[in-house]
Design an enzyme around this catalytic site. Sequence first.
Site, mmCIF file in Angstrom:
data_model
loop_
_atom_site.group_PDB
_atom_site.id
_atom_site.type_symbol
_atom_site.label_atom_id
_atom_site.label_comp_id
_atom_site.label_asym_id
_atom_site.label_seq_id
_atom_site.Cartn_x
_atom_site.Cartn_y
_atom_site.Cartn_z
ATOM 1 N N TYR A 57 -3.474 3.010 -11.742
ATOM 2 C CA TYR A 57 -3.811 4.430 -11.877
ATOM 3 C C TYR A 57 -5.274 4.614 -12.282
ATOM 4 O O TYR A 57 -5.942 5.520 -11.792
ATOM 5 C CB TYR A 57 -2.864 5.135 -12.845
ATOM 6 C CG TYR A 57 -1.451 5.205 -12.327
ATOM 7 C CD1 TYR A 57 -1.190 5.735 -11.063
ATOM 8 C CD2 TYR A 57 -0.376 4.740 -13.062
ATOM 9 C CE1 TYR A 57 0.103 5.794 -10.567
ATOM 10 C CE2 TYR A 57 0.913 4.795 -12.577
ATOM 11 C CZ TYR A 57 1.155 5.323 -11.329
ATOM 12 O OH TYR A 57 2.425 5.378 -10.830
ATOM 13 N N GLY A 98 2.699 2.639 -2.491
ATOM 14 C CA GLY A 98 2.486 3.427 -3.703
ATOM 15 C C GLY A 98 1.212 4.250 -3.595
ATOM 16 O O GLY A 98 1.172 5.424 -3.954
ATOM 17 N N GLY A 153 0.786 -1.224 0.000
ATOM 18 C CA GLY A 153 0.000 0.000 0.000
ATOM 19 C C GLY A 153 0.822 1.281 0.000
ATOM 20 O O GLY A 153 0.262 2.370 0.127
#
Length: 138
Positions: free
Chosen positions: A107, A73, A71
Amino acid sequence: MTSIQFKGFILTIPNCNSIRASNCAFYFIMKDGNTAGYMKLNFAEAQTETYDGESVEIEKLCVLPAFKRQGLGRKLLEFAEETAKQDHAEYLWLGVWSDNDKALAFYHEIGFKQTTTHTFNLGDDPQTDFVMVKKLQK
């Protein structure tokens, strides 16, 4: 107990080719006293592309292999978003290599949308980045 910290500094070194310009900030994410990754944000004229409105670029985001899938990033991106909001930015954006399927999915999952592409060279080999933008909530 696990602790996560951010440590950052802002570079204001004009005319430095490796930095490109002032208005760059590096942030390091620490986990249990160890550097787990870093992120480089570009503000104002230090950004590699120009967008309508105010924006902040995530030029680099790296989590070391030993710290992936924890987690971190996501924590770096949340920190980038808060930093951009404090800078009164409307958008947060980054470039992602078109063949990086895991990063592209990540993303997209957190609200970035592909808007365009740009080409960069890896040695003599032209590569394509997808430019991904997230509109920030006020």
